[in-house]
Motif scaffolding. Structure first.
Motif, PDB file in Angstrom:
ATOM      1  N   PRO A 299     -16.090  15.747  -3.454  1.00  0.00           N
ATOM      2  CA  PRO A 299     -16.947  14.560  -3.612  1.00  0.00           C
ATOM      3  C   PRO A 299     -16.493  13.380  -2.765  1.00  0.00           C
ATOM      4  CG  PRO A 299     -16.431  15.533  -5.752  1.00  0.00           C
ATOM      5  CD  PRO A 299     -15.570  16.238  -4.742  1.00  0.00           C
ATOM      6  N   GLN A 300     -15.191  13.271  -2.499  1.00  0.00           N
ATOM      7  CA  GLN A 300     -14.704  12.131  -1.721  1.00  0.00           C
ATOM      8  C   GLN A 300     -15.173  12.174  -0.272  1.00  0.00           C
ATOM      9  OE1 GLN A 300     -12.957  14.697  -2.801  1.00  0.00           O
ATOM     10  NE2 GLN A 300     -10.981  14.939  -1.800  1.00  0.00           N
ATOM     11  N   ILE A 301     -15.566  13.357   0.208  1.00  0.00           N
ATOM     12  CA  ILE A 301     -16.126  13.494   1.555  1.00  0.00           C
ATOM     13  C   ILE A 301     -17.647  13.554   1.509  1.00  0.00           C
ATOM     14  CG2 ILE A 301     -16.319  15.048   3.550  1.00  0.00           C
ATOM     15  CD1 ILE A 301     -13.437  15.851   3.128  1.00  0.00           C
ATOM     16  N   GLU A 302     -18.186  14.238   0.512  1.00  0.00           N
ATOM     17  CA  GLU A 302     -19.630  14.451   0.441  1.00  0.00           C
ATOM     18  C   GLU A 302     -20.378  13.266  -0.181  1.00  0.00           C
ATOM     19  OE1 GLU A 302     -20.489  18.879  -0.511  1.00  0.00           O
ATOM     20  OE2 GLU A 302     -18.512  18.469  -1.381  1.00  0.00           O
ATOM     21  N   ALA A 303     -19.735  12.552  -1.088  1.00  0.00           N
ATOM     22  CA  ALA A 303     -20.372  11.399  -1.745  1.00  0.00           C
ATOM     23  C   ALA A 303     -19.333  10.290  -1.925  1.00  0.00           C
ATOM     24  CB  ALA A 303     -20.968  11.818  -3.088  1.00  0.00           C
ATOM     25  N   PRO A 304     -18.822   9.725  -0.823  1.00  0.00           N
ATOM     26  CA  PRO A 304     -17.714   8.762  -0.941  1.00  0.00           C
ATOM     27  C   PRO A 304     -18.077   7.490  -1.704  1.00  0.00           C
ATOM     28  CG  PRO A 304     -18.552   8.842   1.323  1.00  0.00           C
ATOM     29  CD  PRO A 304     -19.173   9.989   0.581  1.00  0.00           C
ATOM     30  N   ALA A 305     -19.306   6.979  -1.514  1.00  0.00           N
ATOM     31  CA  ALA A 305     -19.684   5.743  -2.196  1.00  0.00           C
ATOM     32  C   ALA A 305     -19.736   5.943  -3.707  1.00  0.00           C
ATOM     33  CB  ALA A 305     -21.032   5.249  -1.674  1.00  0.00           C
ATOM     34  N   LEU A 306     -20.336   7.045  -4.140  1.00  0.00           N
ATOM     35  CA  LEU A 306     -20.400   7.333  -5.570  1.00  0.00           C
ATOM     36  C   LEU A 306     -19.010   7.597  -6.126  1.00  0.00           C
ATOM     37  CD1 LEU A 306     -21.927   7.823  -8.162  1.00  0.00           C
ATOM     38  CD2 LEU A 306     -22.399  10.168  -7.402  1.00  0.00           C
ATOM     39  N   THR A 307     -18.187   8.309  -5.370  1.00  0.00           N
ATOM     40  CA  THR A 307     -16.816   8.579  -5.815  1.00  0.00           C
ATOM     41  C   THR A 307     -16.049   7.278  -5.992  1.00  0.00           C
ATOM     42  OG1 THR A 307     -16.798  10.725  -4.692  1.00  0.00           O
ATOM     43  CG2 THR A 307     -14.666   9.734  -5.210  1.00  0.00           C
ATOM     44  N   ALA A 308     -16.170   6.357  -5.040  1.00  0.00           N
ATOM     45  CA  ALA A 308     -15.488   5.065  -5.150  1.00  0.00           C
ATOM     46  C   ALA A 308     -15.980   4.293  -6.365  1.00  0.00           C
ATOM     47  CB  ALA A 308     -15.712   4.259  -3.876  1.00  0.00           C
ATOM     48  N   ARG A 309     -17.283   4.342  -6.601  1.00  0.00           N
ATOM     49  CA  ARG A 309     -17.842   3.632  -7.754  1.00  0.00           C
ATOM     50  C   ARG A 309     -17.290   4.195  -9.060  1.00  0.00           C
ATOM     51  NH1 ARG A 309     -24.264   3.916  -9.452  1.00  0.00           N
ATOM     52  NH2 ARG A 309     -23.993   3.238 -11.625  1.00  0.00           N
ATOM     53  N   LEU A 310     -17.217   5.513  -9.181  1.00  0.00           N
ATOM     54  CA  LEU A 310     -16.740   6.129 -10.420  1.00  0.00           C
ATOM     55  C   LEU A 310     -15.257   5.868 -10.640  1.00  0.00           C
ATOM     56  CD1 LEU A 310     -18.706   9.517 -10.265  1.00  0.00           C
ATOM     57  CD2 LEU A 310     -19.212   7.497 -11.660  1.00  0.00           C
TER      58      LEU A 310
ATOM     59  N   VAL B   5     -11.410   4.684   0.165  1.00  0.00           N
ATOM     60  CA  VAL B   5     -10.622   3.466  -0.052  1.00  0.00           C
ATOM     61  C   VAL B   5     -11.363   2.195   0.353  1.00  0.00           C
ATOM     62  CG1 VAL B   5      -8.522   2.238   0.656  1.00  0.00           C
ATOM     63  CG2 VAL B   5      -8.391   4.643  -0.010  1.00  0.00           C
ATOM     64  N   PRO B   6     -12.002   2.149   1.540  1.00  0.00           N
ATOM     65  CA  PRO B   6     -12.694   0.901   1.903  1.00  0.00           C
ATOM     66  C   PRO B   6     -13.882   0.567   1.010  1.00  0.00           C
ATOM     67  CG  PRO B   6     -12.325   2.288   3.836  1.00  0.00           C
ATOM     68  CD  PRO B   6     -12.048   3.133   2.642  1.00  0.00           C
ATOM     69  N   LEU B   7     -14.369   1.547   0.236  1.00  0.00           N
ATOM     70  CA  LEU B   7     -15.542   1.332  -0.601  1.00  0.00           C
ATOM     71  C   LEU B   7     -15.179   0.930  -2.025  1.00  0.00           C
ATOM     72  CD1 LEU B   7     -17.653   4.427   0.553  1.00  0.00           C
ATOM     73  CD2 LEU B   7     -17.879   2.059   1.307  1.00  0.00           C
ATOM     74  N   LEU B   8     -13.889   0.929  -2.357  1.00  0.00           N
ATOM     75  CA  LEU B   8     -13.465   0.532  -3.690  1.00  0.00           C
ATOM     76  C   LEU B   8     -13.645  -0.972  -3.882  1.00  0.00           C
ATOM     77  CD1 LEU B   8     -10.222   2.667  -3.995  1.00  0.00           C
ATOM     78  CD2 LEU B   8     -12.314   2.981  -5.323  1.00  0.00           C
TER      79      LEU B   8
ATOM     80  N   THR C  50      -0.437   2.371   7.793  1.00  0.00           N
ATOM     81  CA  THR C  50      -1.382   1.873   6.801  1.00  0.00           C
ATOM     82  C   THR C  50      -1.037   0.426   6.489  1.00  0.00           C
ATOM     83  OG1 THR C  50      -1.580   4.074   5.806  1.00  0.00           O
ATOM     84  CG2 THR C  50      -2.347   2.212   4.497  1.00  0.00           C
ATOM     85  N   VAL C  51      -2.027  -0.443   6.570  1.00  0.00           N
ATOM     86  CA  VAL C  51      -1.835  -1.851   6.251  1.00  0.00           C
ATOM     87  C   VAL C  51      -2.785  -2.237   5.129  1.00  0.00           C
ATOM     88  CG1 VAL C  51      -1.115  -2.391   8.611  1.00  0.00           C
ATOM     89  CG2 VAL C  51      -3.520  -2.646   7.970  1.00  0.00           C
ATOM     90  N   GLU C  52      -2.485  -3.328   4.477  1.00  0.00           N
ATOM     91  CA  GLU C  52      -3.293  -3.762   3.337  1.00  0.00           C
ATOM     92  C   GLU C  52      -3.771  -5.185   3.541  1.00  0.00           C
ATOM     93  OE1 GLU C  52      -1.740  -5.033  -0.711  1.00  0.00           O
ATOM     94  OE2 GLU C  52      -2.304  -2.968  -1.101  1.00  0.00           O
ATOM     95  N   THR C  53      -5.049  -5.399   3.275  1.00  0.00           N
ATOM     96  CA  THR C  53      -5.607  -6.739   3.246  1.00  0.00           C
ATOM     97  C   THR C  53      -5.800  -7.113   1.791  1.00  0.00           C
ATOM     98  OG1 THR C  53      -7.927  -6.053   3.199  1.00  0.00           O
ATOM     99  CG2 THR C  53      -6.862  -6.152   5.356  1.00  0.00           C
ATOM    100  N   ALA C  54      -6.395  -8.244   1.534  1.00  0.00           N
ATOM    101  CA  ALA C  54      -6.647  -8.649   0.153  1.00  0.00           C
ATOM    102  C   ALA C  54      -7.666  -7.738  -0.517  1.00  0.00           C
ATOM    103  CB  ALA C  54      -7.148 -10.090   0.119  1.00  0.00           C
ATOM    104  N   LYS C  55      -8.419  -6.970   0.298  1.00  0.00           N
ATOM    105  CA  LYS C  55      -9.493  -6.158  -0.266  1.00  0.00           C
ATOM    106  C   LYS C  55      -9.152  -4.684  -0.353  1.00  0.00           C
ATOM    107  CE  LYS C  55     -13.358  -9.148   1.084  1.00  0.00           C
ATOM    108  NZ  LYS C  55     -14.660  -9.219   1.772  1.00  0.00           N
TER     109      LYS C  55
END
Length: 421
Positions: free
Chosen positions: A401-412, A201-204, A40-45
Motif C-alpha cells: 500500500p505504501q507504493i500503490e496508495a501512498p496518500a491513503l497510507t499516510a492518512r491512515l 513520509v512527505p505526505l504525513l 536524510t535531513v529533516e525540516t519542520a514538516k
C-alpha cells in the motif's frame, strides 16, 4: 580530483532557513551510485531523503548527524575518483558550508502576529515543553530561534516558577528528547529497505516525526542478518535505544509488521500506537515462490517478474525500479543473507512465527491495512485481527500500500498516531 556538491535547495516553506541532518547512508570514502540514498535531513514538516545524482565516491561530509545546515549549503561532496585518506576538501566548497553566524547584537523585535522563525530542533523542544515560541527572543540571524534560546527560556521560566533548576535540554539523540517527541518508526518488508517509505513520509501530517529503520540483513544492515523474528526485534530495539528513542508509534509492512508486533511483545520500548500494512505473522500461508525469487534474482528481467507479483498493476512501479533494486542488492552484497533469512523465517514455504497473540494483547490504538489483491500474504489473514483493531481492506491494491496508495497510507498512519491523543 573533481567533486560535486550534495545540497538541498528548499525546505518546504519560506520560513525554513535550515535543516537538521538526521542520518548519512554512507561514510566518507564509500562508493555510491546514481539514485542511492545519501543523506536524510529533516525540516519542520517532514524528513527528506537526498539521493546521489551521479556515480562516484562520497568524499566529504560537512555537516554530521544531529547538526543543522543552512538551506542551500553544501552538505557534502561526491568525487569522480576515490579520495585518498586525509585528502582535504576544496576551499571554495568548504567556504560555502560555514554554519549560520552567531551575533552578539540584540535580536530584532518580532512584529505582532508574525510567525516565529525557528530551527526544527528548537520547534520540537518548544512543543515538548509547551513553550510559546512568540515569547522567545531568537539570537540567530534575523531573530531566528535556536536550541540555545529554548534552553535559556526554559531556565528563565523555571526560575520564575520557584527557583527549581530546569533540566538541561537534551541533544537530538538523547533519551530525554526521544521521550518528548514520539516518532513513527517505519519498518519495511522482506527484500526492501527503508527507502520504500519515500513516497509516504512527505505526505504525513506536519506533526508526525519519522524514523526509518533497515531490517537486519537489509540496506545499511546488510552485514548483520537475523534468523528469527525475536532476533530481528532485539536488533531493532538495540538500534532505537542507541538513538535515544524509547517512546514510539510503530508502523510495519509485511515482515516489518511482524517485527513491529515482536517489538511490542519484547517490552523494551513504550509503544503508543501500531499500524500494520499486510503484516506477516498472522497465518501460515505465504507466497514462498515470491520470497525465494526476490532473494535469489540475479537479472533485471527475473526481478521485474517477481516485483510484479507484489503489486496489483506492474505499471505503478517507477521506471527502472527493478534495476535500481538489483543494483542496491549487489552493492550491499546481501543476496546470500536474504536467502538464508528466507529459509529460516519461512521454512517449507510457511510463516515460521505466529504474532497473532501479540496482536491480541495490544492495548494501544491499532490499525491493519491490507490490499484485497495481495498475492504475497493473503488478505484473509486480516480476519485474525482483534475486535479493537481498525481494519482497512483496500480495493485495487496488492501487497505494498505504501507504493500503490501512498496518500491513503499516510492518512491512515497519521490517523492512528493522532488517535492516541
Amino acid at each position: 580530483m573533481a567533486t560535486h556538491p550534495i545540497s538541498i535547495d528548499s525546505a518546504g516553506g519560506e520560513y525554513m532557513e535550515a535543516v537538521l541532518v538526521i542520518a548519512w547512508a554512507a561514510k566518507s570514502g564509500d562508493p555510491v551510485k546514481a539514485g542511492d540514498l545519501i543523506v536524510t535531513v529533516e525540516t519542520a514538516k517532514a524528513a527528506t531523503e537526498i539521493e546521489a545524482d551521479r556515480d562516484g565516491w562520497l568524499a566529504d561530509i560537512y555537516f554530521s548527524e544531529g547538526q543543522e545546515a543552512p538551506v542551500g549549503a553544501v552538505l557534502g561532496t561526491i568525487a569522480d575518483e576515490k579520495p585518498m585518506a586525509g585528502q582535504a576538501a576544496p576551499a571554495t566548497i568548504a567556504a560555502t558550508t560555514d554554519p549560520l553566524p552567531v551575533t552578539d547584537a540584540p535580536p530584532p523585535a518580532r512584529q505582532s502576529g508574525t510567525r516565529a522563525i525557528a530551527s526544527p530542533l528548537a520547534r520540537r523542544l518548544a512543543a515538548a515543553a509547551g513553550l510559546d515560541l512568540s515569547t522567545v527572543a531568537g539570537t540567530g540571524p534575523r531573530g531566528r530561534i535556536k536550541k540555545r534560546d529554548i534552553d535559556a527560556a526554559l531556565a528563565t521560566r523555571s526560575d520564575r516558577s520557584g527557583g527549581i533548576q530546569a533540566e538541561p535540554a537534551a541533544s537530538p539523540a538523547s533519551p530525554a528528547t526521544a521521550r518528548q517527541t514520539t516518532p513513527a518508526v517505519l519498518i519495511h518488508g522482506f527484500g526492501a529497505d527503508r527507502s520504500v517509505w519515500r513516497q509516504v513520509v512527505p505526505l504525513l501530517e506536519p506533526g508526525v516525526a519519522t524514523v526509518s529503520l533497515d531490517l537486519p540483513g537489509h540496506g545499511a544492515e546488510a552485514a548483520r542478518p537475523a534468523r528469527s523474528i525475536e532476533e530481528i526485534a532485539f536488533a531493532l530495539s538495540d538500534r532505537l535505544e542507541a538513538m535515544g528513542v524509547w517512546d514510539v508509534h510503530l508502523v510495519g509492512h509485511s515482515l516489518g509488521g511482524a517485527a513491529a508486533l515482536a517489538l511490542t511483545r519484547l517490552g523494551r520500548l513504550t509503544v503508543r500506537s501500531v499500524t500494520l500494512l499486510a503484516p506477516a505473522g498472522l497465518g501460515p500461508e505465504i507466497n514462498a515462490g515470491f520470497i525465494a525469487g526476490l532473494a535469489r534474482a540475479t537479472t533485471v528481467q527475473a526481478l521485474e517478474r517477481w516485483l510484479a507479483v507484489m503489486v496489483s498493476d506492474p505499471r505503478i512501479l517507477p521506471a527502472g525500479y527493478a534495476q535500481a533494486a538489483l543494483r542496491q542488492m549487489e552493492k550491499n552484497g546481501n543476496r546470500n543473507a536474504l536467502a538464508s533469512m528466507a529459509e529460516a523465517l519461512f521454512p517449507d514455504g510457511t510463516q515460521g512465527f505466529d504474532l497473532a497473540p501479540a496482536l491480541a494483547e495490544l492495548g494501544v490504538p491499532t490499525r491493519l491495512v491490507w490490499g484485497k489483491l495481495d498475492r504475497v500474504a493473503p488478505a484473509a489473514h486480516a480476519a485474525r485481527a482483534p475486535g479493537f483493531a481498525a481494519v482497512h481492506l483496500l480495493d485495487g491494491v496488492g501487497h505494498v500500500p505504501q507504493i500503490e496508495a501512498p496518500a491513503l497510507t499516510a492518512r491512515l498512519i497519521a490517523e492512528t498516531v493522532r488517535s492516541c491523543g
